[in-house]
Write an enzyme that holds these catalytic residues in place. Structure first.
Site, PDB file in Angstrom:
ATOM      1  N   GLU A  28      37.529  73.144  53.644  1.00 20.67           N
ATOM      2  CA  GLU A  28      36.844  73.119  52.356  1.00 20.67           C
ATOM      3  C   GLU A  28      37.525  72.096  51.451  1.00 20.67           C
ATOM      4  O   GLU A  28      38.704  71.788  51.601  1.00 20.67           O
ATOM      5  CB  GLU A  28      36.883  74.501  51.704  1.00 20.67           C
ATOM      6  N   ASP A 131      55.685  68.551  55.662  1.00 18.18           N
ATOM      7  CA  ASP A 131      55.314  67.147  55.429  1.00 18.18           C
ATOM      8  C   ASP A 131      54.899  66.979  53.970  1.00 18.18           C
ATOM      9  O   ASP A 131      53.765  66.663  53.669  1.00 18.18           O
ATOM     10  CB  ASP A 131      54.175  66.761  56.376  1.00 18.18           C
TER      11      ASP A 131
END
Length: 152
Positions: A28, A131
């Site tokens: 989404e 990350d």
């Protein structure tokens, strides 16, 4: 956490003899606003770090990537220093293929010293943002397809 909408594989033929399969996932849409403070971001990261490993091991159930670089998380390990040595530092040194010219003995010295330093710290295995960079943080949510259970 964004809701996955779709995932799959898309075969791409690059020649008459080679086929490369590309995997994809669609989530989404998340609207990121970049006005939050470092303090707010820190609070959200701290919440993430409170999720600890049920089996008390370091690693994650799957391997993932940092950008496009493969990042091994398996097999899971009982010890933080061993996990970091094998799955992080050792893996990255292997990926360099000795391009920088560091001798095997210097690499081993680096690994031994790093493991010695990390052995002084006994963190609980916890969920990290694997990350973190400006493009995957918003106010105040962090999106990370490379989440992992370990400790910084």
């Amino acid at each position: 956490v964004p809701t996955p909408i779709s995932f799959g594989e898309s075969p791409t033929t690059t020649s008459t003899t080679i086929t490369i399969t590309t995997s994809f996932v669609v989530f989404e849409y998340l609207t990121f606003t970049y006005g939050c403070s470092g303090f707010e971001l820190g609070k959200e990261l701290a919440k993430m770090h409170k999720h600890t490993s049920i089996d008390k091991t370091f690693g994650f159930t799957i391997n993932n990537t940092i950008g496009s670089t493969p990042q091994p998380n398996t097999p899971r390990m009982d010890n933080w220093a061993d996990f970091w040595d094998i799955h992080r530092l050792g893996h990255m040194l292997d990926l360099t293929q000795n391009v920088g010219g560091m001798s095997e003995s210097r690499m081993e010295e680096l690994r031994v010293k790093t493991k010695e330093i990390l052995s002084e710290h006994d963190p609980p295995p916890s969920l990290l943002h694997g990350d973190l960079w400006g493009g995957n943080k918003g106010c105040c949510c962090c999106f990370d397809s490379a989440e992992e259970e370990e400790e910084e």
